[in-house]
Design a protein around this motif. Structure first.
Motif, PDB file in Angstrom:
ATOM      1  N   LEU A   1       3.697  -8.180   7.943  1.00  0.00           N
ATOM      2  CA  LEU A   1       3.116  -6.946   7.423  1.00  0.00           C
ATOM      3  C   LEU A   1       1.680  -6.791   7.915  1.00  0.00           C
ATOM      4  O   LEU A   1       1.071  -7.736   8.390  1.00  0.00           O
ATOM      5  N   LEU A   2       1.158  -5.598   7.790  1.00  0.00           N
ATOM      6  CA  LEU A   2      -0.231  -5.332   8.154  1.00  0.00           C
ATOM      7  C   LEU A   2      -1.112  -5.476   6.928  1.00  0.00           C
ATOM      8  O   LEU A   2      -0.737  -5.097   5.826  1.00  0.00           O
TER       9      LEU A   2
ATOM     10  N   THR B   1       1.122   6.343   4.460  1.00  0.00           N
ATOM     11  CA  THR B   1       0.938   5.878   3.088  1.00  0.00           C
ATOM     12  C   THR B   1       0.874   4.364   3.128  1.00  0.00           C
ATOM     13  O   THR B   1       1.701   3.726   3.747  1.00  0.00           O
ATOM     14  N   ASN B   2      -0.100   3.822   2.475  1.00  0.00           N
ATOM     15  CA  ASN B   2      -0.243   2.378   2.421  1.00  0.00           C
ATOM     16  C   ASN B   2       0.294   1.863   1.098  1.00  0.00           C
ATOM     17  O   ASN B   2       0.011   2.411   0.054  1.00  0.00           O
ATOM     18  N   VAL B   3       1.061   0.816   1.165  1.00  0.00           N
ATOM     19  CA  VAL B   3       1.565   0.165  -0.028  1.00  0.00           C
ATOM     20  C   VAL B   3       0.913  -1.208  -0.083  1.00  0.00           C
ATOM     21  O   VAL B   3       0.986  -1.985   0.868  1.00  0.00           O
ATOM     22  N   ARG B   4       0.286  -1.504  -1.167  1.00  0.00           N
ATOM     23  CA  ARG B   4      -0.386  -2.791  -1.309  1.00  0.00           C
ATOM     24  C   ARG B   4       0.555  -3.767  -2.023  1.00  0.00           C
ATOM     25  O   ARG B   4       1.144  -3.435  -3.033  1.00  0.00           O
ATOM     26  N   ILE B   5       0.693  -4.932  -1.445  1.00  0.00           N
ATOM     27  CA  ILE B   5       1.550  -5.980  -2.020  1.00  0.00           C
ATOM     28  C   ILE B   5       0.647  -7.132  -2.400  1.00  0.00           C
ATOM     29  O   ILE B   5      -0.108  -7.643  -1.581  1.00  0.00           O
ATOM     30  N   PHE B   6       0.740  -7.542  -3.645  1.00  0.00           N
ATOM     31  CA  PHE B   6      -0.089  -8.635  -4.134  1.00  0.00           C
ATOM     32  C   PHE B   6       0.776  -9.847  -4.435  1.00  0.00           C
ATOM     33  O   PHE B   6       1.798  -9.717  -5.092  1.00  0.00           O
ATOM     34  N   ALA B   7       0.371 -10.979  -3.952  1.00  0.00           N
ATOM     35  CA  ALA B   7       1.094 -12.219  -4.248  1.00  0.00           C
ATOM     36  C   ALA B   7       0.568 -12.781  -5.565  1.00  0.00           C
ATOM     37  O   ALA B   7      -0.618 -12.707  -5.860  1.00  0.00           O
ATOM     38  N   VAL B   8       1.457 -13.343  -6.338  1.00  0.00           N
ATOM     39  CA  VAL B   8       1.055 -13.919  -7.622  1.00  0.00           C
ATOM     40  C   VAL B   8       0.968 -15.413  -7.492  1.00  0.00           C
ATOM     41  O   VAL B   8       1.713 -16.053  -6.839  1.00  0.00           O
TER      42      VAL B   8
END
Length: 65
Positions: A25-26, A58-65
């Motif tokens: 991913l970017l 559109t940017n989708v932000r993915i956060f790792a937990v």
């Protein structure tokens, strides 16, 4: 755009390929805009499938937990 564009034809997307992280991913918003602009330009010369006429990045932000 990733599956049918960047991953399918990486040689057509230049240095943006080098900006993919380990998950494919970017990470940066500017990279997402560059990918979108490159994809649109390639679609205009029939290298990749065209997007909808009203497509916008559109940017989708993915956060790792």
């Amino acid at each position: 755009m990733l599956l049918a564009g960047l991953f399918a034809k990486p040689d057509r997307f230049g240095s943006i390929v080098e900006r993919l992280n380990e998950a494919g991913l970017l990470s940066a918003e500017d990279d997402c805009k560059t990918l979108f602009q490159t994809y649109v330009a390639l679609s205009e010369i029939d290298v990749v499938e065209p997007l909808a006429a009203n497509a916008t990045p559109t940017n989708v932000r993915i956060f790792a937990v």
